[in-house]
Motif scaffolding. Structure first.
Motif, PDB file in Angstrom:
ATOM      1  N   TYR A 185       7.585 -35.892 -38.020  1.00 35.77           N
ATOM      2  CA  TYR A 185       8.859 -36.119 -37.311  1.00 35.77           C
ATOM      3  C   TYR A 185       8.705 -37.260 -36.312  1.00 35.77           C
ATOM      4  CZ  TYR A 185      12.833 -34.973 -34.196  1.00 35.77           C
ATOM      5  OH  TYR A 185      13.964 -35.008 -33.424  1.00 35.77           O
ATOM      6  N   LEU A 227      12.161 -28.821 -36.444  1.00 34.84           N
ATOM      7  CA  LEU A 227      11.959 -27.404 -36.727  1.00 34.84           C
ATOM      8  C   LEU A 227      11.751 -26.577 -35.458  1.00 34.84           C
ATOM      9  CD1 LEU A 227       9.493 -27.930 -39.710  1.00 34.84           C
ATOM     10  CD2 LEU A 227      11.962 -27.543 -39.838  1.00 34.84           C
ATOM     11  N   VAL A 267      17.238 -27.382 -44.875  1.00 37.17           N
ATOM     12  CA  VAL A 267      15.852 -27.837 -44.727  1.00 37.17           C
ATOM     13  C   VAL A 267      14.881 -26.661 -44.727  1.00 37.17           C
ATOM     14  CG1 VAL A 267      14.243 -28.949 -43.115  1.00 37.17           C
ATOM     15  CG2 VAL A 267      16.489 -29.955 -43.527  1.00 37.17           C
ATOM     16  N   GLN A 268      15.235 -25.605 -44.014  1.00 36.86           N
ATOM     17  CA  GLN A 268      14.307 -24.496 -43.795  1.00 36.86           C
ATOM     18  C   GLN A 268      14.979 -23.194 -44.214  1.00 36.86           C
ATOM     19  OE1 GLN A 268      11.945 -24.065 -39.919  1.00 36.86           O
ATOM     20  NE2 GLN A 268      13.593 -22.592 -39.585  1.00 36.86           N
ATOM     21  N   THR A 305      21.551 -23.147 -38.120  1.00 38.47           N
ATOM     22  CA  THR A 305      22.148 -22.936 -39.442  1.00 38.47           C
ATOM     23  C   THR A 305      23.423 -23.763 -39.569  1.00 38.47           C
ATOM     24  OG1 THR A 305      21.168 -20.743 -39.586  1.00 38.47           O
ATOM     25  CG2 THR A 305      23.084 -21.162 -40.989  1.00 38.47           C
ATOM     26  N   GLY A 360      15.947 -34.209 -40.541  1.00 39.17           N
ATOM     27  CA  GLY A 360      14.862 -34.430 -39.599  1.00 39.17           C
ATOM     28  C   GLY A 360      15.041 -35.703 -38.793  1.00 39.17           C
ATOM     29  N   ASN A 366      23.689 -32.268 -44.333  1.00 41.60           N
ATOM     30  CA  ASN A 366      22.516 -31.664 -43.705  1.00 41.60           C
ATOM     31  C   ASN A 366      21.698 -32.752 -43.036  1.00 41.60           C
ATOM     32  OD1 ASN A 366      21.875 -32.372 -46.586  1.00 41.60           O
ATOM     33  ND2 ASN A 366      19.809 -31.994 -45.852  1.00 41.60           N
ATOM     34  N   LYS A 389      13.997 -26.359 -33.193  1.00 40.56           N
ATOM     35  CA  LYS A 389      15.318 -25.731 -33.074  1.00 40.56           C
ATOM     36  C   LYS A 389      16.089 -26.120 -34.320  1.00 40.56           C
ATOM     37  CE  LYS A 389      15.055 -26.913 -28.193  1.00 40.56           C
ATOM     38  NZ  LYS A 389      13.989 -27.939 -28.399  1.00 40.56           N
ATOM     39  N   GLN A 390      16.223 -25.192 -35.240  1.00 37.10           N
ATOM     40  CA  GLN A 390      16.853 -25.509 -36.524  1.00 37.10           C
ATOM     41  C   GLN A 390      18.119 -24.680 -36.675  1.00 37.10           C
ATOM     42  OE1 GLN A 390      15.720 -27.805 -39.235  1.00 37.10           O
ATOM     43  NE2 GLN A 390      17.893 -27.374 -39.433  1.00 37.10           N
ATOM     44  N   ASN A 427      22.245 -26.184 -42.403  1.00 32.78           N
ATOM     45  CA  ASN A 427      20.805 -26.242 -42.663  1.00 32.78           C
ATOM     46  C   ASN A 427      20.499 -26.113 -44.148  1.00 32.78           C
ATOM     47  OD1 ASN A 427      17.959 -25.787 -42.688  1.00 32.78           O
ATOM     48  ND2 ASN A 427      18.291 -23.586 -42.401  1.00 32.78           N
ATOM     49  N   PHE A 470      17.659 -33.050 -35.637  1.00 35.11           N
ATOM     50  CA  PHE A 470      17.036 -31.739 -35.420  1.00 35.11           C
ATOM     51  C   PHE A 470      15.617 -31.737 -35.955  1.00 35.11           C
ATOM     52  CE2 PHE A 470      21.601 -30.612 -35.857  1.00 35.11           C
ATOM     53  CZ  PHE A 470      21.787 -30.097 -34.582  1.00 35.11           C
TER      54      PHE A 470
END
Lengths: 280, 115
Positions: B30, A65, A153-154, A70, A60, A57, A67-68, A151, A63
């Protein structure tokens, strides 16, 4: 035809990258962790895979947030790491194999896994730490790589079943590649850990031990678990176990555990290492 | 389809609600992947927070460097790690702060989990 020689799992904690840079292999804190890897490297020396598909994964770096995805896959001639904000050194680039990547993309999308395709992609510690652990000399031997990002992360994250099925499609796609490539699949991250909240520092040795055992012979044990179940059992970031399940889904033959190591703690994490051979 | 969203004690699931709430804060963190941005922030934190449009709750949490407050304000731990890293704080320091333990006690708790 391409052949899947095996699957490897390892934690991908950023502190490992720093310990590698500082050569802390004999340090008492690090030794029980690093000592797990030489037997796996010996196995890799025997098997000599041409390509590593690295399931990890992004935390950050490539990528944000805005455009996150899957699922995302690299299709670049090379992959570089970069400053992640806190001091992992920039290391030699990793070779890609765009033709092989596009074969995987064609087949996975045909199989209903709609991946984001990346012709430029920065790889973070989730990718670089496992590669450095398994191939300290990766730059000299020129092993090729395909980064495959899931993903974690979110929320919502893809379910254990979805990730296992992605692995199954990946396995089929690899084995339909006409070139005689030997491919190894890396499932990275885990095992139990939680970085955030009052529950930070959560580790579940019993659950981890069960994961280490069942992923070898009974991976479908996990398929009815939800992501929430995984977070309860393995901690917020222990949900990275879905990356291991994707790896395991890709192993199509008779799977034998050649080596394993489990050690608590590295940083905030229970670290798990497995070397699974995939016999035809 | 419904699924179980019952809260897990001591855990904030970083979902769409949190992602919307914390967008500016996470976007600022970020940006700390870049060294120049880190230097710009450290030179004038207030101006940098304004540039990224942080709300008052987020700004105060950043000034206080209280991780639980940063999470409550929508921060995602992977992005917050970049913020904490600027101050030389690793995930054990962050874990100790969130659990109200000393760093030594937090490390000992981790070590004991292996017994």
């Amino acid at each position: 035809m391409a052949r899947i020689v095996g699957g490897l799992t390892t934690s991908h904690i950023p502190a490992i990258g720093n310990a590698i840079a500082r050569k802390m292999f004999e340090d008492p804190y690090w030794k029980p962790f690093f000592d797990g890897y030489p037997p796996v490297r010996e196995w890799l020396d025997e098997v000599k895979p041409d390509v590593a598909v690295v399931i990890y994964n992004d935390h950050g770096l490539n990528f944000f947030l805005d455009k996150q995805p899957t699922f995302a896959i690299g299709a670049a001639p090379e992959y570089r790491n970069d400053d992640e904000g806190w001091g992992i050194p920039t290391i030699a680039p990793f070779k890609g194999d765009p033709a092989f990547s596009w074969h995987l993309i064609d087949n996975l999308v045909h199989d209903d896994f709609d991946l984001v395709t990346c012709q430029e992609m920065l790889v973070d510690h989730g990718f670089t730490v496992p590669m450095q652990l398994f191939w300290p000399n990766y730059a000299d031997i020129g092993i090729k790589t395909v980064p495959l990002v899931i993903n974690t992360v979110q929320h919502p994250l893809p379910s254990p079943r979805r990730c296992y099925n992605l692995g199954k499609s990946l396995g089929k796609a690899i084995e339909s590649y006409p070139e005689d490539l030997k491919v190894v699949i890396l499932g990275t991250g885990g095992l139990s850990h939680q970085l955030d909240g009052q529950r930070a520092g959560f580790i579940n040795k019993t659950f981890d031990r069960m994961c280490m055992e069942k992923i070898v012979d009974d991976p479908e044990h996990f398929l009815d678990m939800s992501i929430r179940d995984l977070v309860v059992e393995a901690g917020a970031q222990g949900a990275e176990f879905i990356l291991w399940l994707a790896m395991r889904g890709a192993l199509t033959g008779k799977v034998t555990a050649r080596h394993s190591n489990y050690h608590i703690p590295i940083s905030n994490t229970a670290s798990g290492l497995l070397c699974l051979e995939n016999a035809a | 389809m419904t699924h179980n969203k019952e809260p897990i004690p001591g855990t904030v699931m970083f979902d769409g609600t949190q992602a919307m709430k914390g967008y500016a804060l996470n976007k600022m963190c970020y940006s700390f992947n870049n060294k120049q941005n880190r230097e710009e922030f450290l030179a004038d934190e207030e101006a940098y927070m304004d540039k990224y449009g942080l709300n008052d709750e987020q700004k105060q949490a950043v000034r206080d460097k209280v991780v639980l407050d940063l999470i409550a304000a929508g921060g995602n731990i992977y992005y917050l790690a970049k913020f904490a890293g600027m101050y030389g704080l690793n995930v054990q320091d962050v874990g100790a702060q969130q659990t109200g333990m000393s760093v030594e006690d937090f490390k000992e708790k981790l070590r004991r989990a292996g017994e």
